[in-house]
Motif scaffolding. Structure first.
Motif, mmCIF file in Angstrom:
data_model
loop_
_atom_site.group_PDB
_atom_site.id
_atom_site.type_symbol
_atom_site.label_atom_id
_atom_site.label_comp_id
_atom_site.label_asym_id
_atom_site.label_seq_id
_atom_site.Cartn_x
_atom_site.Cartn_y
_atom_site.Cartn_z
ATOM 1 N N MET A 78 0.847 -1.206 0.000
ATOM 2 C CA MET A 78 0.000 0.000 0.000
ATOM 3 C C MET A 78 0.874 1.245 0.000
ATOM 4 N N LYS A 79 0.542 2.186 -0.848
ATOM 5 C CA LYS A 79 1.289 3.441 -0.931
ATOM 6 C C LYS A 79 0.623 4.558 -0.133
ATOM 7 N N LYS A 80 -0.684 4.442 0.070
ATOM 8 C CA LYS A 80 -1.440 5.480 0.777
ATOM 9 C C LYS A 80 -2.669 4.838 1.412
ATOM 10 N N THR A 81 -3.435 5.632 2.129
ATOM 11 C CA THR A 81 -4.664 5.099 2.710
ATOM 12 C C THR A 81 -5.619 4.724 1.578
ATOM 13 N N PRO A 82 -6.469 3.738 1.796
ATOM 14 C CA PRO A 82 -7.347 3.272 0.706
ATOM 15 C C PRO A 82 -8.434 4.294 0.365
ATOM 16 N N ASP A 83 -8.943 4.190 -0.852
ATOM 17 C CA ASP A 83 -10.041 5.044 -1.299
ATOM 18 C C ASP A 83 -11.385 4.468 -0.882
ATOM 19 N N LEU A 84 -11.418 3.191 -0.523
ATOM 20 C CA LEU A 84 -12.643 2.497 -0.145
ATOM 21 C C LEU A 84 -12.274 1.344 0.778
#
Length: 162
Positions: A57-63
């Motif tokens: 994971m590169k960032k927090t999830p979109d969903l």
């Protein structure tokens, strides 16, 4: 993992540390003592157990997709706090509080969980394909529009869709 979403900075640093340990342990000419290698190996194993599933994971999830809302209450609370939409399977004993897109269904049976996960995976893969096709189409139409010049006196009719 508690605080994974709300404390993303610390989690991402731990992921970087995991990747560094993996690199150090896999390199040929390491130059570490046996004791250092053993310590790094145990640190890597510990980080792998807690962060292995999210290491890419590169960032927090979109969903966020949740199967059992009773078990994953912390993930739902963190998602709500950060404004991340939540899709969840809601059984008769589930609380719909904080769920943006509820899906009524059985969250206990293994076959139904497999079905939900496969449907979600297929939907995401189809959306990625369609998004690529649409973006390719948009880019080609933008290129076509760039080559055309419009006279200020030219009238473009407004097309209405039925």
């Amino acid at each position: 993992l508690g605080g994974m979403l709300t404390n993303w900075g610390t989690i991402s640093n731990s992921i970087k540390k995991l990747k560094k340990l993996e690199t150090n342990l896999s390199s040929e000419n390491r130059g570490f003592t046996k004791k250092e290698l053993l310590k790094m190996s145990s640190q890597r194993d510990k980080l792998e157990r807690s962060l292995g599933g999210i290491s890419e994971m590169k960032k927090t999830p979109d969903l966020v997709f949740v199967i059992d809302t009773n078990y994953e209450t912390l993930a739902i609370k963190e998602s709500v706090k950060l404004g991340i939409p939540v899709v969840a399977i809601l059984d008769t004993n589930s609380d719909p509080e904080g769920i943006d897109y509820p899906i009524p269904g059985n969250d206990d049976a293994r076959r139904s969980i497999d079905l939900y996960c496969n449907l979600m995976k297929d939907t995401i893969n189809d959306a990625k394909k369609n998004l690529k096709i649409i973006s390719d189409h948009d880019n080609s139409s933008e290129k076509k529009l760039e080559n055309k010049t419009i006279d200020s006196k030219q009238i473009i009719p407004d097309k209405k869709l039925n």
